[in-house]
Scaffold this motif. Structure first.
Motif, PDB file in Angstrom:
ATOM      1  N   ILE A  38      40.837  18.376  31.491  1.00 48.95           N
ATOM      2  CA  ILE A  38      41.849  17.887  30.554  1.00 48.95           C
ATOM      3  C   ILE A  38      41.379  18.064  29.107  1.00 48.95           C
ATOM      4  N   ALA A  39      40.061  17.970  28.899  1.00 48.78           N
ATOM      5  CA  ALA A  39      39.495  18.118  27.556  1.00 48.78           C
ATOM      6  C   ALA A  39      39.483  19.562  27.077  1.00 48.78           C
ATOM      7  N   GLY A  40      39.863  20.505  27.939  1.00 47.15           N
ATOM      8  CA  GLY A  40      39.945  21.896  27.525  1.00 47.15           C
ATOM      9  C   GLY A  40      38.856  22.786  28.047  1.00 47.15           C
ATOM     10  N   ALA A  41      37.900  22.214  28.780  1.00 46.87           N
ATOM     11  CA  ALA A  41      36.849  22.977  29.431  1.00 46.87           C
ATOM     12  C   ALA A  41      37.218  23.152  30.906  1.00 46.87           C
ATOM     13  N   ALA A  62      41.878  15.081  43.521  1.00 43.45           N
ATOM     14  CA  ALA A  62      41.682  14.297  42.295  1.00 43.45           C
ATOM     15  C   ALA A  62      41.527  15.217  41.086  1.00 43.45           C
ATOM     16  N   ALA A  63      40.771  16.293  41.252  1.00 46.18           N
ATOM     17  CA  ALA A  63      40.593  17.236  40.151  1.00 46.18           C
ATOM     18  C   ALA A  63      41.897  17.945  39.811  1.00 46.18           C
ATOM     19  N   ALA A  64      42.653  18.313  40.842  1.00 47.43           N
ATOM     20  CA  ALA A  64      43.908  19.032  40.631  1.00 47.43           C
ATOM     21  C   ALA A  64      44.955  18.173  39.946  1.00 47.43           C
ATOM     22  N   SER A  65      44.800  16.862  40.007  1.00 46.39           N
ATOM     23  CA  SER A  65      45.776  15.974  39.381  1.00 46.39           C
ATOM     24  C   SER A  65      45.841  16.162  37.874  1.00 46.39           C
ATOM     25  N   SER A  66      44.811  16.803  37.302  1.00 44.17           N
ATOM     26  CA  SER A  66      44.806  17.069  35.866  1.00 44.17           C
ATOM     27  C   SER A  66      45.851  18.108  35.481  1.00 44.17           C
TER      28      SER A  66
END
Length: 319
Positions: A38-41, A62-66
């Motif tokens: 989410i922070a762009g990285a 959980a990661a894909a929820s971003s």
């Protein structure tokens, strides 16, 4: 966020900054991976050798929820014992998969056929040449300063320069890069980006404990040791020549250099297991790199990404 000039990494994954959050088993679960993305990285999930396929699927969701690209890091030597990890990784369809430390070659084509970018971590030039021959999409030049498991042969910037001179594959720099100065140096040398672990060890989104984060923040630059003792005590069959860089503590002081005796000492193994459960890091392990002295306060992942990016952008503008 301060803008950075595009690189192969930012173009490939539509990132705002050329930073990958390294996959650290027990630390980078889906929550931290999502925060980094989410922070762009590009955030990654670290998968331990005994993690289940269900774990991979849960953390990937959980990661894909971003709504942003993310990655998964696997250990090649463990996949033969735990093939469900690979099946679950394919099913999750992450943007990037790193398969390292062992024979990763059988996994390269199946991942690429699924549309997944493939990375592997290398610790010397011979490993880099082999990775290029195997057809990986990106090579991670992992220097001996890095935390966690890998080789202890060459430090990051000598390795990065040598690898860049010998392969045509995009290269990320890993090991000892915890601030924007390291990011700027890697980009100036020709890397497509950086692979950062230790800088994220004190993020509240991490899957470690508050005590572990406090220990990281209190550690100095000379606080680590490259050792096998935690693997030996836990009977984790990491193959030679891979050991792990961790914070030194009473357990390493007692057993480092005495691994044969440790392998036969059930009491020491039990002591370590109790310490892990209790969060006693005078005995239990915290894997960290030599840049840990720059991690002095608990900070959200977004702050880590933003500060590294802004500092690197200012330094590179002066060139």
């Amino acid at each position: 966020m301060t803008s950075m000039r595009p690189t192969w990494l930012t173009d490939r994954f539509s990132l705002r900054t050329p930073i990958v959050g390294a996959p650290m088993a027990g630390v980078t679960g889906g929550r931290l991976a999502a925060a980094i993305s989410i922070a762009g990285a590009l955030g990654m999930i670290g998968v331990g050798s005994t993690a289940s396929a269900d774990f991979v699927g849960l953390e990937a969701r959980a990661a894909a929820s971003s709504g942003r690209p993310f990655g998964i890091g696997l250990m090649a030597w463990a996949l033969a014992r735990n093939p469900g990890q690979f099946d679950a990784t394919l099913a999750a369809r992450p943007a990037l998969v790193s398969v390292s430390f062992g024979d990763y070659r059988p996994y390269v084509r199946p991942l690429q056929d699924a549309g997944i970018t493939v990375a592997t971590q290398v610790g010397d030039v011979d490993e880099a040449l082999a990775a290029a021959d195997a057809g990986v999409d990106v090579i991670v030049a992992r220097g001996s300063e890095a935390g966690g498991h890998g080789l202890d042969r060459v430090s990051t910037f000598p390795l990065l320069q040598a690898v860049l001179d010998r392969v045509d594959v995009p290269v990320l720099a890993a090991g000892g890069i915890v601030t924007g100065r390291g990011l700027a140096a890697a980009l100036a040398a020709g890397a497509a980006g950086v692979w950062v672990g230790t800088a994220f060890l004190a993020c509240p989104e991490a899957a470690n404990t508050a005590k572990a984060r406090a220990a990281v923040c209190a550690a100095g630059y000379d606080a680590t040791v490259y050792t096998r003792v935690f693997d030996v005590a836990q009977r984790i069959p990491w193959p030679a020549p891979y050991c792990g860089r961790a914070l030194a503590n009473r357990f390493t002081q007692r057993w480092h250099g005495h691994e044969s005796a440790l392998a036969a000492d059930a009491d020491a193994a039990a002591e370590l297991a109790r310490a892990k459960s209790a969060g006693d890091y005078d005995v239990a392990y915290i894997y960290a790199g030599q840049g840990v002295g720059s991690v002095t306060a608990e900070r959200p992942a977004a702050d880590v990404v933003a500060s590294m990016t802004a500092q690197a952008a200012k330094l590179l503008e002066r060139q």
